[in-house]
Design a protein around this motif. Structure first.
Motif, PDB file in Angstrom:
ATOM      1  N   PHE A  33       0.826  -1.195   0.000  1.00  0.00           N
ATOM      2  CA  PHE A  33       0.000   0.000   0.000  1.00  0.00           C
ATOM      3  C   PHE A  33       0.864   1.251   0.000  1.00  0.00           C
ATOM      4  N   TRP A  34       1.807   1.227   0.876  1.00  0.00           N
ATOM      5  CA  TRP A  34       2.645   2.398   1.066  1.00  0.00           C
ATOM      6  C   TRP A  34       3.430   2.739  -0.193  1.00  0.00           C
ATOM      7  N   VAL A  35       3.948   1.704  -0.844  1.00  0.00           N
ATOM      8  CA  VAL A  35       4.837   1.963  -1.967  1.00  0.00           C
ATOM      9  C   VAL A  35       4.116   1.996  -3.308  1.00  0.00           C
ATOM     10  N   VAL A  36       3.182   1.094  -3.466  1.00  0.00           N
ATOM     11  CA  VAL A  36       2.673   0.862  -4.811  1.00  0.00           C
ATOM     12  C   VAL A  36       1.324   1.504  -5.099  1.00  0.00           C
ATOM     13  N   VAL A  37       0.496   1.588  -4.092  1.00  0.00           N
ATOM     14  CA  VAL A  37      -0.880   2.003  -4.362  1.00  0.00           C
ATOM     15  C   VAL A  37      -0.981   3.381  -4.979  1.00  0.00           C
ATOM     16  N   TRP A  38      -0.213   4.332  -4.451  1.00  0.00           N
ATOM     17  CA  TRP A  38      -0.367   5.654  -5.024  1.00  0.00           C
ATOM     18  C   TRP A  38       0.106   5.702  -6.485  1.00  0.00           C
ATOM     19  N   PRO A  39       1.298   5.124  -6.800  1.00  0.00           N
ATOM     20  CA  PRO A  39       1.667   5.108  -8.216  1.00  0.00           C
ATOM     21  C   PRO A  39       0.612   4.440  -9.090  1.00  0.00           C
ATOM     22  N   LEU A  40      -0.007   3.371  -8.595  1.00  0.00           N
ATOM     23  CA  LEU A  40      -1.023   2.706  -9.396  1.00  0.00           C
ATOM     24  C   LEU A  40      -2.235   3.616  -9.605  1.00  0.00           C
ATOM     25  N   TYR A  41      -2.625   4.284  -8.541  1.00  0.00           N
ATOM     26  CA  TYR A  41      -3.755   5.197  -8.659  1.00  0.00           C
ATOM     27  C   TYR A  41      -3.420   6.291  -9.653  1.00  0.00           C
ATOM     28  N   GLU A  42      -2.224   6.838  -9.529  1.00  0.00           N
ATOM     29  CA  GLU A  42      -1.786   7.899 -10.439  1.00  0.00           C
ATOM     30  C   GLU A  42      -1.860   7.423 -11.878  1.00  0.00           C
ATOM     31  N   THR A  43      -1.368   6.201 -12.111  1.00  0.00           N
ATOM     32  CA  THR A  43      -1.402   5.664 -13.472  1.00  0.00           C
ATOM     33  C   THR A  43      -2.830   5.595 -13.970  1.00  0.00           C
ATOM     34  N   PHE A  44      -3.712   5.096 -13.118  1.00  0.00           N
ATOM     35  CA  PHE A  44      -5.102   4.981 -13.516  1.00  0.00           C
ATOM     36  C   PHE A  44      -5.698   6.350 -13.830  1.00  0.00           C
ATOM     37  N   ARG A  45      -5.375   7.309 -12.986  1.00  0.00           N
ATOM     38  CA  ARG A  45      -5.897   8.654 -13.184  1.00  0.00           C
ATOM     39  C   ARG A  45      -5.319   9.260 -14.467  1.00  0.00           C
ATOM     40  N   LEU A  46      -4.032   9.071 -14.670  1.00  0.00           N
ATOM     41  CA  LEU A  46      -3.378   9.642 -15.845  1.00  0.00           C
ATOM     42  C   LEU A  46      -3.950   9.099 -17.139  1.00  0.00           C
ATOM     43  N   SER A  47      -4.485   7.881 -17.068  1.00  0.00           N
ATOM     44  CA  SER A  47      -4.957   7.286 -18.310  1.00  0.00           C
ATOM     45  C   SER A  47      -6.128   8.059 -18.889  1.00  0.00           C
ATOM     46  N   PHE A  48      -6.729   8.909 -18.080  1.00  0.00           N
ATOM     47  CA  PHE A  48      -7.844   9.710 -18.581  1.00  0.00           C
ATOM     48  C   PHE A  48      -7.421  11.123 -18.952  1.00  0.00           C
ATOM     49  N   THR A  49      -6.132  11.373 -18.947  1.00  0.00           N
ATOM     50  CA  THR A  49      -5.663  12.710 -19.272  1.00  0.00           C
ATOM     51  C   THR A  49      -4.811  12.663 -20.521  1.00  0.00           C
ATOM     52  N   ASN A  50      -4.465  13.830 -20.994  1.00  0.00           N
ATOM     53  CA  ASN A  50      -3.560  13.894 -22.142  1.00  0.00           C
ATOM     54  C   ASN A  50      -2.176  14.305 -21.680  1.00  0.00           C
TER      55      ASN A  50
END
Lengths: 313, 294, 401
Positions: A33-50
Motif C-alpha cells: 500500500f505504502w509503496v505501490v498504491v499511489w503510483p497505481l492510482y496515479e497511473t489509472f488517473r493519468l490514463s484519462f488525461t492527455n
C-alpha cells in the motif's frame, strides 16, 4: 467503551481465523500500500488525461475516454492483441513443457545432478539484456553460430539473418523468451517434485507401476498446484515481456514482433505521452485480469476432477 | 531399487540433460568467445572461398582465432574501476531484498495457504495485479514518492521498490508449497496444545524448506534483475550502483566494449552461481516421508 | 576533495529534506562513465568564479543519461543542464521543460553552417550545440580491386551501384552494407541518401511535411535496389553491426561518421569519399548534433546557462571534438592556427557541411523514426511499392510534427 470493544472482538471461530489471517497478511499489504498504491492510482488517473512531458506536474486536461478510444481503435490494435496472446500461449506452453522435462531429468538419481542443476540456472541469473545480446549474436546472419551451422550442414545456401524476416524473427524471439524463462520454471517444478512424499512412489513401485505411470498418476497431480501457479505467473510476465523483443528486433521487422507492450513503449512511453502510456498499462492490466479469471475458473473445474491437497477448513 | 536405472535409461537421461544444458548455455559460448577477442576482431565469419560451401573445418574455425586472449578480463577492471564495488552492491542489495521480502511473504503465504477468510480472493488478486503493471509507468510516481520520503540516492531507494514488487510473486509462489504440507501435522501440534504461531515456527517452517529455498532464490534473482531500473532512476551515487547499471559503463559514445562487457557479465554471474550451487543441496527428496503414518 | 564535498552534499539531500535541491548548486548530467578532465577544468573555473556554488556533475552511462534527465524533469526535479540529443529539443521546448538559450552573435558566427539549424525551433535556440557529426562513404579498396574495379570515388548512385555489384559478384563479400533495423542510425543512413538526391522531410518554416515527393520515392526505390547487392538480411543490421561486417571484410563499403576510421582494422586499405549524388540532387550529408540543454525551474537557471556556455565553447569544446573524433562544431580555424581536421580524411567530413541538411526537428521524433524505418523495411521486404510506402510514411510523419 468496553461495549465498543465487545463489538469488535471476534465471536465465532471464522472471525478469529479471519482476524489472524489478516494479521499475517497485514505487514505485506501495508508495504504494498505504502509503496505501490499511489503510483497505481496515479497511473489509472493519468490514463484519462492527455498528460505529456510538460504537463505531468499539472496542467494536463482530462480527456475522458479519448485515450482509450484511440488506443483500441487504432487499426493495428486487434492484430497486436492477437499476436500478444499467441506469443504468450506459445512461449508459456513451451516453458511449462521444457520445465517439466528438465525438472524430471534433474530430479533423477544420477551422479552430478547438483552441478547439472547449477548449469541450468545461468539464463535466469544473468541480466536479461546481456542474455539477449548473446542471442542477438547467435541469430546474426554472418557471424552467428546458428547461421554458420545451418550453412555448413547444407540447410541454407549462405548466411541467414534470423531476425531480418517476419516469421523467423517472431519465432526466434519466442525461443529467446523460452530460454530466459525455463530455468525458473524448471527449478520450481523440481522443488515441487521433491516435496512429493516418497511413500507414494514406493507403494506404486511395489505394485509394479511403470515410471511413466508413476509420473502421470502421482507426480503430475501432486505438483499440479505449482504448475498452475507458475504458469499463470509466467503468463503475466511473458505478456509484458519487453526487453527481450526490444533488444532483438525493436518490434520489427514491419511490426512482426510488436506485442502490446512494445507498441505501448513505441507510441507512448518513448514519446513521453504519459496519458497514452497509462491508458495502455490499464488496458494490459484489464486484459491480463480477464485472462487470469478465465484461467483460474477453468482450472478450478479441472482441479475438482483431480482433487489434490489444498486449503483446509 | 526404485531409483536404479538401466544402462539404456542412464544414457537417455545423460543425453537429454546434455541437450538441455547445451540449449541453456549456447549464448554463453558466444559471449565467452566474444570476451576473448579484441574489439576489432570481435566477430568473424569462417573463411569460405568464392563459390564453395562451408565445410565442417571452416565452421570449427570460428571457435578459435590466434587473436584470442584474456586481455578483456584484465582491461575491464580498468575501464570500470568500481566494478568490484558494483558486484558487491548487487549481491548486497539482492540479499537485503530477499531477507526483507521473506519476512513479509512467509506469514502472508501461510495465511493464504491455510485459511479461508473474508477478502481472500480479492486481496490475492490485487497482489497479483501489481505484477501486471509494467514498471515503466510506475517509475515517475515512485520517484516522487521516494523523493518525498527523502530516500533518494540511498540503498533504500533500490531496496524498497524491489521488495514491494517482489512480495506479490513471493506470496503467490510460496502459497502453493505451503498448501501441500499435510494439515494433519498441524492438527497433531494443536492437539498437543501448541499455539498457531508456534506451529508456524516449529512445525511448518522446517517442512517448507524446499519451497522456501526456491522462493528465496526466485526473489533473490528477481531482485538482482530488477535492480537496474530502480538504480538508474532513483540513485545518483556511484558507490551504491549495482552491477547491471555498472555494465552500462562499457557503452561508449560510438563504440561498445563488447568484449569487456561480456567478461564483466560472466564474472558477475559467478557469485550468484556459487550461492545457488550451495543452496540447491537442500532440495533433496522425500521430506515428509515417514512423518505421518496413516 | 571534491568527492568529500559531494558526499556531504548528498548526505544532506538523503537526510530527508523536503526541498528538492540545495540552493547553491548546479546539477549537470554528463553522458559517459567519467567526467572528462577538460570539463573538470571548466567546473573548477566556474566554482572559482562563483564561490559558494558547487557544480554537481553526474556522469550517467550512455544509453540511460538522456532518460535520466527527462525523468527528473518530468518528475519536477529538473537538473540545471544536461547533455541530450538535439532531436529532443523541440519536444522539450514545446513542453516547457527547457528554456531558450542565448547565443551571442560572435558565437553564432563561429558555428559551422547548418549546426544552429539543428537546435532551432520557432525562431529561438533551444540548446548549446555540443557534439556534431557528418557522414561519408567508407570503401574497402582491397575488395574493390579484387573485384576488378578501380578504387575511386563513385560520384553518382549509378556508379555506386555498379561498384557494389562488382564486389558482390566477384568476391565472397557483399557489395555494400545496408542498415534496416529499426534504429535511429538506419533513418540517418536514409537521410544521407535523401539529402544527396534533393529531397527533404519537412519545411521548418511552414511546418509541413515535404516527404512525399518524387525525390523521396526515387531514393527509397534505390535503397530497394541496393538491397540486391547488400549483405543478406539488412533488416537485421544496424550501423554498428555493419562496422563489424566491414572489419571482417564482409562488405565492400558503407556509410559512417568520422569515428569510423578509428573503428576500422588497420589492415583494411580504405578510402573515404563523399556520399554519391542521386539523379535529382547533388552530394550532401546529414548534420546531427547533440546539445547541452538548460532545464527550466532548476535552482540556479542562470548559472546553469552560463556553465553550459562555458562547456560548449573555447578549449573545452575543441578538446571534446578532437578526443571523441567528431566533426568540428565550431570553425576553429578562426580561433587557432593548427586544427586536428586538416588532413584529407577529415576534409571529406568537413567539406560537405555547407551542403548538408539537418536532422529534422520533430516534436514526436519517435514517429519520424518509425515512419522512415517502416518505409525502409517495407521496400526491403517487398511489402509494397516505393510510392505507397512513402505515402504511408508521410502519414506517420504528419502526426509527429
Amino acid at each position: 467503551m468496553s461495549n465498543l470493544i465487545q463489538m469488535f472482538k471476534p465471536k465465532t471461530k471464522a472471525q478469529t481465523t479471519t482476524l489472524f489471517a489478516w494479521a499475517l497478511i497485514a505487514p505485506a499489504a501495508l508495504v504494498m500500500f505504502w509503496v505501490v498504491v499511489w503510483p497505481l492510482y496515479e497511473t489509472f488517473r493519468l490514463s484519462f488525461t492527455n498528460s505529456t512531458l510538460g504537463t505531468l506536474m499539472g496542467g494536463a486536461e482530462y480527456v475522458g475516454w479519448e485515450n482509450y478510444e484511440k488506443a483500441i481503435g487504432g487499426r493495428k490494435f486487434p492484430s497486436i492483441v492477437t499476436r500478444t496472446f499467441y506469443w504468450m500461449f506459445l512461449s508459456v506452453g513451451l516453458k511449462v513443457v521444457l520445465g517439466l522435462i528438465g525438472a524430471t531429468l534433474l530430479a533423477s538419481n544420477i551422479r552430478g545432478r547438483g552441478i547439472f542443476r547449477a548449469l541450468v540456472m545461468p539464463p535466469w541469473i544473468v541480466p536479461i539484456a546481456i542474455g539477449c545480446f548473446g542471442w542477438l549474436w547467435l541469430y546474426n546472419g554472418h557471424f552467428g553460430l546458428l547461421s554458420n551451422f545451418a550453412e555448413m550442414a547444407g540447410i541454407t545456401d549462405g548466411p541467414y539473418s534470423f531476425l531480418a524476416y517476419k516469421q523467423s524473427a517472431f519465432y526466434s524471439a519466442v525461443v529467446t523468451d523460452v530460454w530466459i524463462g525455463t530455468p525458473m520454471v524448471t527449478l520450481f517444478f523440481l522443488a515441487a517434485m521433491q516435496g512429493v512424499p516418497r511413500d507414494l512412489y514406493e507403494a506404486a513401485y511395489v505394485d509394479g507401476a511403470s515410471r511413466w505411470y508413476r509420473f502421470r498418476r502421482i507426480t503430475m497431480p501432486q505438483i499440479m498446484p505449482t504448475v498452475i501457479s507458475m504458469a499463470l505467473l509466467s503468463a503475466i510476465w511473458t505478456f509484458n515481456s519487453f526487453e527481450i523483443i526490444w533488444i532483438l528486433t525493436e518490434g520489427g521487422p514491419r511490426g512482426a514482433t510488436t506485442t502490446l507492450i512494445i507498441d505501448t513503449f513505441k507510441t507512448a512511453i518513448f514519446s513521453y505521452k504519459f496519458g497514452a502510456g497509462a491508458t495502455r498499462a490499464v488496458l494490459v492490466c484489464l486484459l491480463l485480469g480477464v485472462f487470469s479469471l478465465i484461467y483460474l475458473t477453468v482450472l478450478g473445474w479441472v482441479g475438482k476432477k483431480y482433487g489434490y491437497a489444498g486449503v483446509q477448513k | 531399487m526404485m531409483d536404479k536405472y538401466s544402462l539404456l535409461q542412464k544414457i537417455g537421461i545423460y543425453t537429454s540433460i546434455a541437450l538441455f544444458i547445451t540449449f541453456m548455455l549456447l549464448p554463453f559460448v558466444e559471449m565467452f568467445i566474444a570476451s576473448l577477442r579484441p574489439l576489432t576482431h570481435l566477430f568473424s565469419r569462417p573463411e569460405v572461398p568464392v563459390g564453395e560451401t562451408m565445410s565442417f573445418v571452416d565452421f570449427m574455425s570460428r571457435f578459435w582465432s590466434d587473436k584470442m586472449s584474456f586481455q578483456a578480463y584484465r582491461d575491464m577492471w580498468v575501464t570500470v574501476p568500481q566494478l568490484p564495488r558494483y558486484i558487491f552492491n548487487s549481491v548486497f542489495l539482492a540479499t537485503a531484498v530477499t531477507f526483507i521480502s521473506l519476512c513479509f511473504v512467509i506469514p502472508a503465504a501461510y495465511a493464504y495457504a491455510r485459511f479461508s477468510f473474508k477478502g481472500k480472493s480479492v486481496s490475492l488478486t490485487l497482489f497479483l495485479a501489481v505484477n501486471m503493471f509494467t514498471g515503466a509507468v510506475l517509475l515517475i510516481p515512485l520517484y516522487k514518492l521516494l523523493r518525498m520520503y527523502g530516500l533518494l540516492n540511498t540503498y533504500w531507494a533500490m531496496i524498497i521498490p524491489g521488495v514491494a514488487f517482489l512480495i506479490p510473486q513471493g506470496i503467490w509462489l510460496l502459497k502453493t508449497f505451503l498448501e501441500k504440507i499435510p494439515y494433519e501435522l498441524e492438527e497433531a501440534a494443536f492437539v498437543d496444545g501448541a499455539s498457531r504461531l508456534y506451529t508456524l515456527r516449529r512445525v511448518i517452517l522446517p517442512l517448507a524448506v524446499p519451497g522456501l529455498i526456491v522462493v528465496g532464490i526466485a526473489i533473490f534473482i528477481g531482485a538482482y534483475a530488477q535492480q537496474f531500473l530502480f538504480a538508474i532512476t532513483f540513485n545518483q551515487n556511484r558507490d551504491y550502483m549495482p552491477l547491471p547499471a555498472g555494465i552500462f559503463e562499457f557503452i561508449g559514445y560510438q563504440t561498445v566494449l563488447w568484449n569487456e562487457m561480456m567478461a564483466a557479465s560472466l564474472v558477475g554471474v559467478l557469485p550468484v552461481l556459487f550461492i545457488f550451487l550451495f543452496m540447491q543441496k537442500h532440495l533433496i527428496a522425500g521430506l515428509t516421508s515417514g512423518a505421518v503414518k496413516e | 576533495m571534491k568527492n568529500i564535498k559531494k558526499a556531504i552534499l548528498l548526505a544532506f539531500i538523503g537526510a530527508g529534506l523536503m526541498a528538492p535541491v540545495q540552493a547553491e548548486e548546479v546539477h549537470a548530467i554528463i553522458c559517459g562513465g567519467e567526467i572528462r578532465p577538460a570539463d573538470q577544468v571548466v567546473f573548477d573555473a566556474f566554482e572559482a568564479k562563483y564561490s559558494g556554488v558547487k557544480v554537481n556533475a553526474e556522469a550517467v552511462p550512455w544509453g540511460t543519461c538522456q532518460d535520466k534527465s527527462m525523468t527528473l524533469a518530468a518528475a519536477g526535479d529538473p537538473v540545471g543542464l544536461a547533455y541530450i540529443g538535439s532531436r529532443t529539443l523541440k519536444q522539450l521546448g514545446r513542453s516547457g521543460l527547457i528554456v531558450p538559450v542565448d547565443i551571442s552573435d560572435e558565437m553564432q558566427a563561429l558555428y559551422q553552417p547548418g549546426v544552429l539549424a539543428t537546435v532551432s525551433d520557432g525562431g529561438q535556440f533551444w540548446g548549446y550545440p555540443h557534439a556534431f557529426s557528418t557522414k561519408a562513404l567508407f570503401i574497402n579498396c582491397g575488395l574493390v580491386e579484387a573485384a576488378g574495379e578501380a578504387c575511386v570515388a563513385p560520384r553518382t548512385w549509378e556508379g555506386l551501384y555498379n561498384m557494389a555489384k562488382a564486389v558482390n559478384d566477384n568476391t565472397s563479400a557483399a557489395g555494400i552494407g545496408l542498415a534496416a533495423r529499426d534504429f535511429d542510425n538506419t533513418m540517418h543512413q536514409f537521410l544521407n541518401y535523401l539529402y544527396s538526391n534533393g529531397g527533404t522531410v519537412s519545411n521548418a518554416d511552414t511546418g509541413e511535411i515535404t516527404f512525399n515527393s518524387p525525390e523521396t520515392v526515387e531514393t527509397l526505390a534505390f535503397i530497394g535496389k541496393l538491397a540486391g547487392v547488400a549483405q543478406e538480411g539488412p533488416s537485421g543490421y544496424e550501423r554498428s553491426q555493419l562496422t563489424q561486417l566491414y572489419n571482417d571484410g564482409q562488405i565492400g563499403m558503407y556509410i559512417n561518421g568520422p569515428w569510423g576510421g578509428g573503428q576500422h582494422n588497420d589492415n583494411i586499405a580504405e578510402i573515404v569519399v563523399p556520399v554519391p549524388a542521386g539523379p535529382s540532387g547533388s552530394s550532401g550529408t546529414l548534420l546531427i548534433t547533440d546539445s547541452m540543454a538548460v532545464f527550466k525551474g532548476s535552482a540556479n537557471e542562470d548559472l546553469a546557462m552560463e556553465l553550459a556556455q562555458m562547456m560548449t565553447s573555447g578549449e573545452a569544446q575543441y578538446d571534446l571534438d578532437m578526443s571523441w573524433g567528431l566533426t568540428p562544431i565550431l570553425q576553429y580555424e578562426k580561433m587557432r592556427d593548427d586544427v586536428y581536421y586538416s588532413t584529407d580524411y577529415w576534409q571529406t567530413f568537413v567539406e560537405p557541411i555547407g551542403r548538408g541538411g539537418p536532422e529534422p526537428m520533430f516534436e514526436d521524433f519517435k514517429a519520424l523514426q518509425a515512419g522512415i524505418n517502416g518505409a525502409i523495411q517495407g521496400i526491403i521486404l517487398g511489402d509494397g511499392s516505393a510510392a505507397d510506402l512513402v505515402a504511408e510514411a508521410s502519414e506517420t510523419l504528419a502526426e509527429g510534427l
